[in-house]
Motif scaffolding. Structure first.
Motif, PDB file in Angstrom:
ATOM      1  N   GLN A  28       0.819  -1.211   0.000  1.00  0.00           N
ATOM      2  CA  GLN A  28       0.000   0.000   0.000  1.00  0.00           C
ATOM      3  C   GLN A  28       0.858   1.269   0.000  1.00  0.00           C
ATOM      4  O   GLN A  28       0.576   2.218  -0.727  1.00  0.00           O
ATOM      5  CB  GLN A  28      -0.925   0.014   1.222  1.00  0.00           C
ATOM      6  N   VAL A  58       3.660  -0.895   4.235  1.00  0.00           N
ATOM      7  CA  VAL A  58       2.292  -1.002   4.722  1.00  0.00           C
ATOM      8  C   VAL A  58       1.478  -1.935   3.824  1.00  0.00           C
ATOM      9  O   VAL A  58       1.513  -1.825   2.596  1.00  0.00           O
ATOM     10  CB  VAL A  58       1.615   0.379   4.781  1.00  0.00           C
ATOM     11  N   ILE A  91      -2.575  -4.138   3.695  1.00  0.00           N
ATOM     12  CA  ILE A  91      -3.871  -4.352   4.302  1.00  0.00           C
ATOM     13  C   ILE A  91      -3.727  -5.527   5.264  1.00  0.00           C
ATOM     14  O   ILE A  91      -3.145  -6.559   4.933  1.00  0.00           O
ATOM     15  CB  ILE A  91      -4.940  -4.673   3.236  1.00  0.00           C
ATOM     16  N   SER A  92      -4.258  -5.374   6.469  1.00  0.00           N
ATOM     17  CA  SER A  92      -4.086  -6.400   7.499  1.00  0.00           C
ATOM     18  C   SER A  92      -4.875  -7.661   7.162  1.00  0.00           C
ATOM     19  O   SER A  92      -5.993  -7.606   6.641  1.00  0.00           O
ATOM     20  CB  SER A  92      -4.530  -5.864   8.858  1.00  0.00           C
ATOM     21  N   SER A 135      -7.832  -5.360  12.845  1.00  0.00           N
ATOM     22  CA  SER A 135      -6.958  -4.240  12.481  1.00  0.00           C
ATOM     23  C   SER A 135      -7.042  -3.987  10.979  1.00  0.00           C
ATOM     24  O   SER A 135      -7.294  -4.906  10.192  1.00  0.00           O
ATOM     25  CB  SER A 135      -5.508  -4.518  12.892  1.00  0.00           C
ATOM     26  N   ARG A 136      -6.805  -2.731  10.593  1.00  0.00           N
ATOM     27  CA  ARG A 136      -6.901  -2.355   9.184  1.00  0.00           C
ATOM     28  C   ARG A 136      -5.608  -2.594   8.420  1.00  0.00           C
ATOM     29  O   ARG A 136      -5.622  -3.025   7.263  1.00  0.00           O
ATOM     30  CB  ARG A 136      -7.268  -0.869   9.059  1.00  0.00           C
ATOM     31  N   TYR A 137      -4.476  -2.265   9.083  1.00  0.00           N
ATOM     32  CA  TYR A 137      -3.202  -2.280   8.369  1.00  0.00           C
ATOM     33  C   TYR A 137      -2.134  -3.047   9.142  1.00  0.00           C
ATOM     34  O   TYR A 137      -2.215  -3.192  10.363  1.00  0.00           O
ATOM     35  CB  TYR A 137      -2.709  -0.843   8.134  1.00  0.00           C
ATOM     36  N   ARG A 138      -1.164  -3.534   8.377  1.00  0.00           N
ATOM     37  CA  ARG A 138       0.037  -4.138   8.956  1.00  0.00           C
ATOM     38  C   ARG A 138       1.259  -3.387   8.443  1.00  0.00           C
ATOM     39  O   ARG A 138       1.353  -3.104   7.246  1.00  0.00           O
ATOM     40  CB  ARG A 138       0.151  -5.609   8.553  1.00  0.00           C
ATOM     41  N   LEU A 139       2.170  -3.056   9.341  1.00  0.00           N
ATOM     42  CA  LEU A 139       3.413  -2.384   8.984  1.00  0.00           C
ATOM     43  C   LEU A 139       4.570  -3.346   9.224  1.00  0.00           C
ATOM     44  O   LEU A 139       4.825  -3.737  10.361  1.00  0.00           O
ATOM     45  CB  LEU A 139       3.598  -1.111   9.815  1.00  0.00           C
ATOM     46  N   TYR A 159       0.503  -3.927  13.856  1.00  0.00           N
ATOM     47  CA  TYR A 159      -0.858  -3.738  13.363  1.00  0.00           C
ATOM     48  C   TYR A 159      -1.464  -2.466  13.952  1.00  0.00           C
ATOM     49  O   TYR A 159      -1.248  -2.140  15.122  1.00  0.00           O
ATOM     50  CB  TYR A 159      -1.717  -4.951  13.726  1.00  0.00           C
ATOM     51  N   ASN A 173      -5.028   0.526  13.394  1.00  0.00           N
ATOM     52  CA  ASN A 173      -6.385   0.694  12.869  1.00  0.00           C
ATOM     53  C   ASN A 173      -6.652   2.030  12.199  1.00  0.00           C
ATOM     54  O   ASN A 173      -7.594   2.150  11.434  1.00  0.00           O
ATOM     55  CB  ASN A 173      -7.404   0.488  14.000  1.00  0.00           C
ATOM     56  N   GLU A 177      -6.569   5.355   9.822  1.00  0.00           N
ATOM     57  CA  GLU A 177      -6.161   5.744   8.478  1.00  0.00           C
ATOM     58  C   GLU A 177      -4.952   6.670   8.613  1.00  0.00           C
ATOM     59  O   GLU A 177      -4.853   7.433   9.575  1.00  0.00           O
ATOM     60  CB  GLU A 177      -7.302   6.466   7.758  1.00  0.00           C
TER      61      GLU A 177
END
Length: 398
Positions: free
Chosen positions: A292, A304, A306-307, A312-316, A330, A332, A334
Motif C-alpha cells: 500500500q 504497509v 492491508i491487514s 486491524s486495518r493495516y500491517r506495517l 498492526y 487501525n 487511516e
C-alpha cells in the motif's frame, strides 16, 4: 641462648602482628569492593526499572507547550524538511522553523511539480520544464537549468541533483551540483538498457541508483543499477559498479535511506542493498499481499499492507539498515504519514495519532484538538511540532 630465644619470640610475634594487620587491610578492601558492587548493582536495578517503566508508560493526552500563528494559502502543501517546515504550491515555496520564522522564500510558476527531498535539502522542478530550484532548510543553494525537458529528479543532502531528461530516442541521466554545473552524464536507450523508471541519490551524492524497465521477448523486466560518482567510480566504465536483474517484475520505486543502504520495491517483493562503494543485494523479502505504501528513515524501512487480521486495518512490516526484519505491527487508524524514531514509529492523519514502540507497546493513541497538516518530532522524548492551517504548536505528551 636466652637472648636468641627472646629474639625469635619477638620476631614471631612481630610477624604475626604484621600478618594480622595485612589480613585486616585485605578484609577492609574486600568489604569496600563488595559495598561498591552492591551500590552499582542497586543503581543498575533502579535504572533498569526506570527504563522498563519508561518503555511501558502509556501517554493519554498532551499539553500545548507553545504556539505561533501562521497564514498560508488554501492550495499550499506542508512537508517536513528535517526539523523545518516546507510549504509549497504552484506559485512558490517557503521554509519556516518551529517558531514561525521564514528562512527563505522562492517564487516560481510551476503547473506540474516534481519535488524531492533528502534530509534538509529539497529540489523543485517542473515536469517538462527546464529549471530546478535547490534549497536547504536554511537557505537557497542554487538553480539548475537543463537543455532538455525534465521527466524525473532526485536530490542528495549535499545539494547534488540527478535529473532524467527527455530526448528524441534517448533518456539522458544528468547529475548537477547545486550551482548548475553538469558533473556526470549518462544515457539510456529503450532498445538497449531500457527506460529509467526511478532514480535515487545517496545522501552524500556519491552513489546513484537507477531502475531500468524494458521488454525482453515479450516479458517485462527490470534492472536495478548502481553508479559510483566518486573516486572509486573512476575505476569503472561509465562509473557503473553493479546491477541486479528481475524478470517479469516492474520496479517503480528505488530509494537510498543512508549512504550505504538502499531499497527497491517491486510488485511482489522488496529488495534491500548495502555497501558504500559497490552496493550488493543483502536481502529479498517476497510479498503475497499488495504493498500500500512505503515509508523510511535513515535507519528503517516500513512497508504497509492491508491487514490479514479482522481486528486491524493495516500491517506495517519494518526492516532495519542491516536488511533485517524488525517485526510486523498492526494498527487501525487511516494514515497520511508514518515516521520513525529510534525505537518506535508514529502513524497519524489530520485528526488522530498512534505511537507504538518496536516491542509492540502502544505508547499513545488519541485525537488532535484541531486538524493537523504535519507532525514533526523534535528529538526530545515525546515532544512534537504540530503544523495546522493557522498555527505551529509544540506539544508534550503526558
Amino acid at each position: 641462648m636466652a637472648d636468641i630465644k627472646n629474639y625469635l619470640k619477638e620476631k614471631e610475634k612481630r610477624e604475626q602482628n604484621q600478618s594480622t594487620y595485612k589480613d585486616k587491610i585485605r578484609k577492609h578492601k574486600l568489604t569496600t569492593v563488595y559495598r561498591v558492587l552492591l551500590v552499582l548493582i542497586a543503581l543498575g536495578a533502579v535504572a533498569a526499572l526506570i527504563m522498563l517503566q519508561y518503555k511501558r508508560h502509556i501517554y493519554t493526552e498532551y499539553d500545548i507547550v507553545s504556539s505561533v500563528s501562521r497564514d498560508v494559502s488554501a492550495e499550499a502543501v506542508d512537508l517536513r524538511l528535517q526539523d523545518a517546515i516546507l510549504t509549497y504550491s504552484k506559485d512558490g515555496a517557503h521554509c519556516t522553523n518551529s517558531k514561525g520564522e521564514v528562512l527563505w522564500n522562492q517564487t516560481y510558476e510551476i503547473q506540474d511539480i516534481r519535488l524531492e527531498t533528502c534530509r534538509d535539502v529539497v529540489a523543485i522542478g517542473n515536469y517538462n520544464g527546464r529549471e530546478i530550484y535547490v534549497q536547504s532548510a536554511e537557505k537557497q543553494l542554487g538553480t539548475i537549468n537543463t537543455t532538455m525537458p525534465i521527466r524525473n529528479l532526485t536530490v542528495s543532502a549535499m545539494g547534488t541533483v540527478t535529473a532524467v531528461l527527455a530526448d528524441t530516442d534517448v533518456a539522458w541521466i544528468n547529475t548537477y551540483n547545486a550551482e548548475g554545473e553538469n558533473i556526470f552524464t549518462g544515457q539510456a536507450h529503450m532498445h538497449d538498457s531500457g527506460y529509467p523508471a526511478a532514480i535515487s541519490l545517496s545522501p552524500n551524492g556519491e552513489l546513484l541508483m537507477v531502475s531500468y524497465v524494458y521488454v525482453d521477448a515479450g516479458i517485462l523486466k527490470s534492472d536495478v543499477a548502481f553508479y559510483n560518482l566518486g573516486v572509486v567510480g573512476d575505476n569503472y566504465s561509465d562509473h557503473f559498479v553493479s546491477v541486479y536483474s528481475y524478470s517479469d517484475m516492474l520496479v517503480p520505486e528505488v530509494q537510498f535511506i543512508n549512504d550505504s543502504t538502499a531499497f527497491a520495491v517491486g510488485d511482489s517483493r522488496i529488495m534491500i542493498y548495502t555497501g558504500a562503494q559497490k552496493p550488493v543485494e543483502a536481502a529479498q523479502y517476497n510479498q503475497k499481499e499488495e504493498i500500500q505504501s512505503i515509508f523510511y528513515s535513515d535507519q528503517y524501512i516500513g512497508v504497509v499492507f492491508i491487514s490479514e487480521k479482522e481486528d486491524s486495518r493495516y500491517r506495517l512490516d519494518v526492516y532495519n539498515a542491516d536488511a533485517e526484519r524488525v517485526g510486523s505491527y498492526y494498527f487501525n487508524i487511516e494514515y497520511t504519514d508514518i515516521f520513525f524514531g529510534q525505537n518506535d514509529f508514529t502513524v497519524y492523519n489530520e485528526t488522530e495519532c498512534m505511537i507504538m514502540n518496536f516491542e509492540g507497546v502502544e505508547k499513545y493513541n488519541g485525537y488532535f484538538s484541531k486538524a493537523v497538516n504535519l507532525m514533526i518530532p523534535t528529538g526530545s522524548a515525546y515532544k512534537y511540532i504540530l503544523v495546522t492551517d493557522n498555527s505551529i504548536d509544540t506539544i508534550q505528551l503526558k
